[in-house]
Each structure stands twice: as C-alpha cells, then as structure tokens.
Design a protein around this motif. Structure first.
Motif, PDB file in Angstrom:
ATOM      1  N   HIS A  29       1.035  -1.007  -0.130  1.00 27.88           N
ATOM      2  CA  HIS A  29       0.294   0.096  -0.216  1.00 27.88           C
ATOM      3  C   HIS A  29       0.831   1.236   0.397  1.00 27.88           C
ATOM      4  O   HIS A  29       2.687   1.096   0.038  1.00 27.88           O
ATOM      5  CB  HIS A  29      -1.057  -0.303   1.249  1.00 27.88           C
ATOM      6  N   ASP A  59       5.472   4.519   4.651  1.00 26.25           N
ATOM      7  CA  ASP A  59       7.043   3.406   5.539  1.00 26.25           C
ATOM      8  C   ASP A  59       7.017   2.555   4.766  1.00 26.25           C
ATOM      9  O   ASP A  59       7.005   1.447   5.555  1.00 26.25           O
ATOM     10  CB  ASP A  59       6.283   3.846   7.365  1.00 26.25           C
ATOM     11  N   ASP A 112       0.069  -3.681   7.070  1.00 24.63           N
ATOM     12  CA  ASP A 112      -1.400  -3.797   7.686  1.00 24.63           C
ATOM     13  C   ASP A 112      -2.999  -3.867   7.961  1.00 24.63           C
ATOM     14  O   ASP A 112      -3.390  -2.698   8.092  1.00 24.63           O
ATOM     15  CB  ASP A 112      -1.275  -1.291   7.489  1.00 24.63           C
ATOM     16  N   HIS A 151       4.015  -4.623  10.907  1.00 23.67           N
ATOM     17  CA  HIS A 151       4.602  -3.775  11.944  1.00 23.67           C
ATOM     18  C   HIS A 151       4.909  -4.540  13.529  1.00 23.67           C
ATOM     19  O   HIS A 151       3.976  -5.474  13.540  1.00 23.67           O
ATOM     20  CB  HIS A 151       3.665  -2.355  12.396  1.00 23.67           C
TER      21      HIS A 151
END
Ligand code: ZN
Ligand code: FE
Length: 260
Positions: A61, A65, A138, A176
């Motif tokens: 995406h 980051d 994410d 993450h």
C-alpha cells in the motif's frame, strides 16, 4: 520432504522504528523479492549477508513507511516493481499493475493478489502458497489489524474474512511490531481466552529479548486475534452485542481499539 536448498526462504527485516520488510527467495531461480521498502540500509544488509540479488519489489500500500525506499532500491538493483493498479496514482511507478486475483511471479513462486482494503482503499495482500505465507502489511496484523484510515469497518471485515479462509498453517507476515500493545488490548476483549493469555506471555518474552513476534501463523491468529474473532458468540456477549452481525461486532472492537 523437499531437498535441502529447494524450499522458498523468507527473511524478516526490522526497519525504521517498528516496521517490517520481508525477503522472499526462490532457490530454484535465485530470484529474490522484497515485500515493502521502508528503509534501504537494513534491506541491503540482509541481501548482502546472503549473497542475494534483489529482482522484485512488491508493494502492499501507498503509506510512506512501506514505499519510501522503492526508488533507491530500484535504481541500485534494477528490480521490477509490482503494486495495485487501483493505487498506481499514489505509488512509485509500477512495472506490473495488479488487481485482485492477479499473479505475481517470483521465479517459480506465484503470489496471488488479494484486495484487503480497509486500512487504505487499494491495500493488497500477497499469498504465496508454495512459501506457505501471506504478506499482509497493515491489514491483518499479529493480534491486530490496521487502523481504518480510508475504508469502512465492513470493508476491513470482508478483507479479514478472505485472509481467514487461507490454509490455517499459513504464515502471516505483517508490517509492524505492534504485538505487545495489541495483546494488552486483546485481553480486554477476551480476558478468559487461555490461548490468548499464553500468547501474550510469549509475546512479552520475545520482546524482552528483542525478537520479532512476526511472522505468526493463521492458526494462532484465528484462536487469539479479536479482530478475526468478531463472529465468536462469547465476544459478542462480552460486548453486550449478543446476536449482532459479526461486521458490527468487528466495528465495535475496532473503535474500542482506536480509543485504547
Ligand atoms: Zn500503513
Ligand atoms: Fe504501516
């Protein structure tokens, strides 16, 4: 058992404060893909340590980051860049623009594209059956899911259902290191879940030693991740939502997490 040296390899690379990038290496052809590009230096070090040449960059995406080092790595290696056609306007230039159901080819390894909109609209995941892994960034995360910046709770719930339907032994490679905080929240939703309690202890132990808590397995996410468990009657009851639609229970859990 496959012969030694013929199995696809996955390398987890900590980047920035709490991001993860992954390498996926096909020993049959030597091709090596990077999934997301948060930071060039640790990625280049991981490649050099193994003597691997980067051939492909696969984007989940558009958030900075996840794409910040795409151009640096592309120009250093000539790697081909893959990403969602729906997000092409806000991704680095793509060599291959993808839609749900399309296939990414990394040598002999094939990755199926899954639209997992919710965190953003246009977020995709990549399932590589031969590697037994799904790269979710994410969307589905260890004990959590991404915050809904663009999509609706219903969209994210639908996205998570697609991931939940993959083979349970699939490794979930997420973007993450949020797992310890996710565990603290998850225990407020399901304080009596024994599998969650023991996972929470294991997560704390791993973090105390500085070890990543990813990849996780889909089996453990199905047993402990409250966002995947919104259809569980016990959770609905705990939230005073007995009989509510799972998507509504999911929405409630997501809003509780946002305020946690
Ligand atoms: Zn993001
Ligand atoms: Fe992110």
């Amino acid at each position: 058992m496959p012969e030694t040296g013929t199995r696809p390899e996955i390398v987890t690379i900590p980047c920035l404060q709490d991001n993860y990038a992954y390498l996926l290496h096909d020993p049959a052809t030597g091709r090596t893909a990077l999934i997301d590009a948060p930071e060039a230096a640790p990625i280049e070090a991981a490649l050099a340590a193994r003597g691997w040449q980067l051939t492909d960059i696969v984007i989940t995406h558009h958030h900075w980051d996840h794409v910040d080092s795409v151009e640096a790595l592309r120009s250093a290696t000539g790697a081909r860049v893959w990403g969602a056609a729906a997000d092409a306007h806000r991704l680095p230039p793509l060599d291959h623009a993808l839609a749900e159901g399309d296939t990414v080819e990394i040598g002999t390894l094939q990755g199926r594209v899954i639209d997992v909109s919710g965190h953003t609209v246009g977020h995709v995941a990549y399932h590589f059956p031969e590697a037994g892994a799904v790269f979710t960034a994410d969307s589905l995360m260890a004990l959590g899911c991404g915050r809904l910046f663009e999509g609706t709770p219903g969209q994210m719930w639908e996205s998570l259902q697609k991931l939940a339907a993959l083979p349970p032994e699939t490794l979930v490679c997420s973007g993450h290191e949020y797992t310890a905080a996710n565990a603290r929240f998850a225990l407020t939703i399901e304080p009596g879940n024994a599998a969650l309690r023991s996972r929470s202890d294991a997560v704390a132990a791993a973090r105390a030693e500085g070890r990543p808590t990813v990849p996780s397995s889909l089996t453990e996410e199905l047993a402990t991740n409250p966002f995947l468990r919104a259809a569980d009657p016990g959770i609905a009851a705990q939230l005073d939502m007995a009989g509510a639609a799972p998507a509504d229970v999911f929405a409630r859990i997501r809003s509780l997490k946002d305020a946690f």
